[in-house]
Design a protein around this motif. Structure first.
Motif, PDB file in Angstrom:
ATOM      1  N   TRP A 251       0.829  -1.215   0.000  1.00  4.78           N
ATOM      2  CA  TRP A 251       0.000   0.000   0.000  1.00  4.78           C
ATOM      3  C   TRP A 251       0.855   1.253   0.000  1.00  4.78           C
ATOM      4  CZ3 TRP A 251      -4.544  -0.334  -1.727  1.00  4.78           C
ATOM      5  CH2 TRP A 251      -5.260  -1.527  -1.593  1.00  4.78           C
ATOM      6  N   LEU A 252       1.984   1.180   0.669  1.00  7.85           N
ATOM      7  CA  LEU A 252       2.902   2.319   0.668  1.00  7.85           C
ATOM      8  C   LEU A 252       3.340   2.636  -0.762  1.00  7.85           C
ATOM      9  CD1 LEU A 252       4.577   4.323   2.299  1.00  7.85           C
ATOM     10  CD2 LEU A 252       6.364   2.591   2.453  1.00  7.85           C
ATOM     11  N   ARG A 253       3.682   1.562  -1.491  1.00  7.62           N
ATOM     12  CA  ARG A 253       4.113   1.747  -2.863  1.00  7.62           C
ATOM     13  C   ARG A 253       3.021   2.359  -3.728  1.00  7.62           C
ATOM     14  NH1 ARG A 253       9.083  -1.394  -3.821  1.00  7.62           N
ATOM     15  NH2 ARG A 253       9.053  -2.275  -1.755  1.00  7.62           N
ATOM     16  N   SER A 254       1.793   1.878  -3.557  1.00  2.47           N
ATOM     17  CA  SER A 254       0.684   2.409  -4.339  1.00  2.47           C
ATOM     18  C   SER A 254       0.485   3.884  -4.019  1.00  2.47           C
ATOM     19  CB  SER A 254      -0.592   1.635  -4.034  1.00  2.47           C
ATOM     20  OG  SER A 254      -0.390   0.272  -4.300  1.00  2.47           O
ATOM     21  N   ALA A 255       0.623   4.236  -2.744  1.00  7.52           N
ATOM     22  CA  ALA A 255       0.436   5.628  -2.348  1.00  7.52           C
ATOM     23  C   ALA A 255       1.508   6.515  -2.986  1.00  7.52           C
ATOM     24  CB  ALA A 255       0.483   5.748  -0.830  1.00  7.52           C
ATOM     25  N   VAL A 256       2.759   6.042  -2.948  1.00 10.27           N
ATOM     26  CA  VAL A 256       3.841   6.833  -3.533  1.00 10.27           C
ATOM     27  C   VAL A 256       3.646   6.977  -5.041  1.00 10.27           C
ATOM     28  CG1 VAL A 256       6.313   6.882  -3.997  1.00 10.27           C
ATOM     29  CG2 VAL A 256       5.482   6.271  -1.730  1.00 10.27           C
ATOM     30  N   GLN A 257       3.259   5.871  -5.665  1.00 10.37           N
ATOM     31  CA  GLN A 257       3.024   5.905  -7.111  1.00 10.37           C
ATOM     32  C   GLN A 257       1.944   6.943  -7.452  1.00 10.37           C
ATOM     33  OE1 GLN A 257       4.132   2.863  -9.614  1.00 10.37           O
ATOM     34  NE2 GLN A 257       4.245   4.881 -10.529  1.00 10.37           N
ATOM     35  N   ALA A 258       0.873   6.974  -6.652  1.00 13.61           N
ATOM     36  CA  ALA A 258      -0.214   7.922  -6.887  1.00 13.61           C
ATOM     37  C   ALA A 258       0.276   9.360  -6.688  1.00 13.61           C
ATOM     38  CB  ALA A 258      -1.376   7.621  -5.951  1.00 13.61           C
ATOM     39  N   LEU A 259       1.063   9.570  -5.631  1.00 15.89           N
ATOM     40  CA  LEU A 259       1.595  10.918  -5.367  1.00 15.89           C
ATOM     41  C   LEU A 259       2.454  11.399  -6.533  1.00 15.89           C
ATOM     42  CD1 LEU A 259       2.604  10.941  -1.599  1.00 15.89           C
ATOM     43  CD2 LEU A 259       0.935  12.402  -2.740  1.00 15.89           C
ATOM     44  N   VAL A 260       3.292  10.477  -7.035  1.00 20.62           N
ATOM     45  CA  VAL A 260       4.177  10.839  -8.137  1.00 20.62           C
ATOM     46  C   VAL A 260       3.362  11.244  -9.367  1.00 20.62           C
ATOM     47  CG1 VAL A 260       5.823   9.888  -9.791  1.00 20.62           C
ATOM     48  CG2 VAL A 260       6.136   9.471  -7.366  1.00 20.62           C
ATOM     49  N   ALA A 261       2.242  10.550  -9.581  1.00 19.34           N
ATOM     50  CA  ALA A 261       1.449  10.802 -10.792  1.00 19.34           C
ATOM     51  C   ALA A 261       0.514  12.000 -10.648  1.00 19.34           C
ATOM     52  CB  ALA A 261       0.644   9.548 -11.144  1.00 19.34           C
ATOM     53  N   LEU A 262       0.335  12.497  -9.440  1.00 20.42           N
ATOM     54  CA  LEU A 262      -0.617  13.589  -9.215  1.00 20.42           C
ATOM     55  C   LEU A 262      -0.450  14.794 -10.150  1.00 20.42           C
ATOM     56  CD1 LEU A 262      -1.439  14.141  -5.435  1.00 20.42           C
ATOM     57  CD2 LEU A 262      -2.981  13.639  -7.322  1.00 20.42           C
TER      58      LEU A 262
END
Lengths: 234, 357
Positions: free
Chosen positions: A49-60
């Motif tokens: 979940w941490l990875r998914s969150a970071v991935q989402a932040l990067v794509a924001l």
């Protein structure tokens, strides 16, 4: 076409400096981030979940209006913001309406354009070449220089170019956070806007055409180079 | 030499549960069905996955215990996978020397010239890595791993992707290299033939646990040997080749040196004095109460029955040859009844020269 004014040249210089520094910082920041995102050891599901969150932040930045990013950065980096006020209490300047401020903003704003090509390149590389190099005694830095970089050079070229080109085209974030201070934050896109606002269409047209041609040439060269690399790999 | 391992690690449905000291002299095969955890165990040993709360010792060296974790680059392990993992941007020579250049000069045990000769790599130097055949790539990968002077070789189904021709090309090298260098090798396999050809000992794995450890001879002598689950029963004759006679036949003398224990092979290209393992399928071994003179079968060895055990509707007869080596013969219950076979009986075993490989 008339000659470019001193203000035009200043904006061009500032834009290039911003784009180059942004690209440099992004390559340093995005490489480990993309590596971490692309090489999830499957058994470490607690990081899932941490990875998914970071991935989402990067794509924001891809989906947010640049004004939103600029607005929050203004709040954060300005004299009242957490970072801005901390800096002031330490005897520094806050970062709103400064070159450092728009540099931070550019890095964040172009982050997905650096991370995604690298992530893709790393995923394609797989774990094996790196594991093999490790078993042959190559440490982390050695592995990066002799295995990862040469095998992913296409990804690095695309990441650098897209970061550079995307920073050239930045407008909303800089306008929100940086305003229009000559030599500090007045980059080409802002200057073109100012010219147009002042009904100075000829000056705006000149700079716009310059930016258009330059961006096209950069992208053209990169995609051409990438094709060349792909062909020689086969 | 030995590896001390302890791990208790749940991943989804699979649990690796190990607490053992593995002796790893010569070539050790880690044998078991797909999904039994062989590759996970290899990754634990190599440090490719950081298994929580595991303990890994190689000899006196602690590779993992509590917070202490030695990264793969410092364990000095030679790794080989199913895919050779050559670095495509480097030349054949650069690949070969990648590990050698990174090994401390004091730790280098082999010289490139020797490895090039042993693995016959010279002809490959002019080629690009991507043009090498599968067998050539594995040979290069093996040479590269050896030149890093590892303390241990770990091979994860290294021959699974090779065709029979390439396999036959590389297998003889492996035994020779291990004997020559003294580097212990642990290899994962589910191919019975491969295991019987290569391994000195066998470690069985099932459901994430180490079941048993055997020497090769012990493993073959098991009535329900796990080696025979998916393959036909076979025994292995350990011998040394002699020089070919006028007909091109090659004699193979028993390792244990008894004059009347010798097999003939059909035409083949072994140099005199090559150590050989002949895999003899139990189905190819016939039994006779007395030697037979007018028959084309040239290999007639006296043997004693040790046991007669049921095996898939037939009988598996365990025999010892004059030199003490085990030989298996699979016959029908009818034949056994006709010959009135009993334990302790002396008889003659018949093996076609062409059945040996």
């Amino acid at each position: 076409m008339t000659a470019l004014s001193a203000a035009d040249w200043q904006a061009i210089g500032l834009t290039l400096r911003l784009a180059l520094l942004t690209t440099l910082i992004l390559l340093i920041v995005a490489t480990p981030l993309a590596w971490w995102l692309s090489h999830t050891p499957p058994q470490q599901s607690r990081h899932h979940w941490l990875r998914s969150a970071v991935q989402a932040l990067v794509a924001l930045p891809l989906v947010l209006p640049p004004t939103v990013l600029g607005f929050y950065l203004l709040l954060l980096l300005g004299p009242q913001g957490v970072i801005g006020s901390t800096l002031q209490s330490l005897g520094f300047q806050h970062l709103a309406f400064s070159f450092s401020g728009i540099l931070i903003a550019s890095v964040l704003y172009s982050l997905p354009f650096a991370v995604q090509p690298l992530q893709q390149a790393f995923q394609q590389l797989g774990r094996q070449p790196v594991e093999v190099a490790a078993s042959l005694g190559a440490g982390p830095v050695d592995r990066f220089i002799t295995v990862i970089f040469p095998l992913c050079r296409g990804g690095f070229i695309v990441a650098a170019t897209l970061s550079f080109a995307h920073t050239l085209g930045e407008f909303g974030v800089i306008l929100m956070l940086g305003g229009s201070i000559p030599g500090q934050t007045k980059v080409l896109s802002i200057l073109i806007y100012d010219h147009a606002e002042a009904m100075n269409y000829q000056a705006a047209q000149q700079l716009s055409l310059l930016l258009l041609l330059f961006s096209f040439v950069v992208l053209f060269l990169v995609y051409g180079l990438q094709r060349q690399l792909n062909r020689s790999d086969r | 030499m030995n590896l001390a391992l302890r791990a208790n690690w749940q991943q989804g449905d699979f649990r690796l549960n190990i607490d053992a000291i593995l002796p790893i002299n010569g070539i050790t095969a880690l044998f078991g069905r797909s999904g039994c955890g062989k590759s996970s165990l290899l990754k634990l040993i190599a440090g490719l996955t950081k298994v929580p709360d595991a303990r890994v010792y190689f000899q006196q060296q602690c590779w993992q215990e509590r917070r202490h974790f030695v990264p793969l680059a410092q364990r000095r392990i030679g790794l080989m996978f199913q895919q050779p993992g050559l670095l495509p941007h480097l030349s054949v020579q650069q690949n070969l020397l990648y590990g050698f250049q990174r090994a401390a000069p004091a730790q280098r045990r082999l010289q490139p010239e020797l490895v090039q000769d042993l693995l016959d790599l010279h002809p490959l130097f002019k080629q690009a890595v991507s043009t090498l055949s599968g067998g050539q790539q594995q040979r290069l990968a093996l040479g590269r791993a050896l030149l890093a002077s590892p303390q241990l070789l770990l091979l994860d189904e290294p021959f699974a992707a090779l065709d029979n021709q390439s396999k036959a090309e590389i297998l003889p090298f492996i035994r020779e290299l291990v004997q020559h260098t003294g580097i212990p090798m642990l290899f994962v396999s589910h191919d019975t033939r491969e295991v019987e050809k290569l391994a000195d000992q066998l470690v069985l794995m099932a459901d994430g646990q180490l079941e048993q450890q055997f020497s090769m001879q012990q493993a073959l002598a098991q009535p329900d040997s796990p080696l025979f689950v998916d393959a036909d029963a076979a025994s292995v004759f350990f011998g040394v080749s002699g020089s070919a006679d006028a007909f091109g036949r090659v004699p193979v003398y028993s390792n244990v040196a008894t004059t009347d224990c010798q097999l003939w092979l059909g035409h083949c290209n072994f140099a005199t004095g090559t150590e050989l393992r002949l895999r003899i399928l139990a189905k190819d071994v016939s039994l006779a109460l007395t030697p037979i003179s007018d028959i084309s079968i040239q290999n007639q060895l006296p043997a004693t029955i040790q046991a007669i055990l049921p095996h898939r509707g037939n009988l598996l007869v365990h025999l010892t040859l004059a030199d003490g080596q085990l030989l298996l013969s699979e016959i029908t219950p009818y034949a056994a009844a006709q010959l009135r076979l009993t334990v302790g009986m002396q008889l003659t075993t018949l093996i076609k020269a062409l059945a040996l490989s």
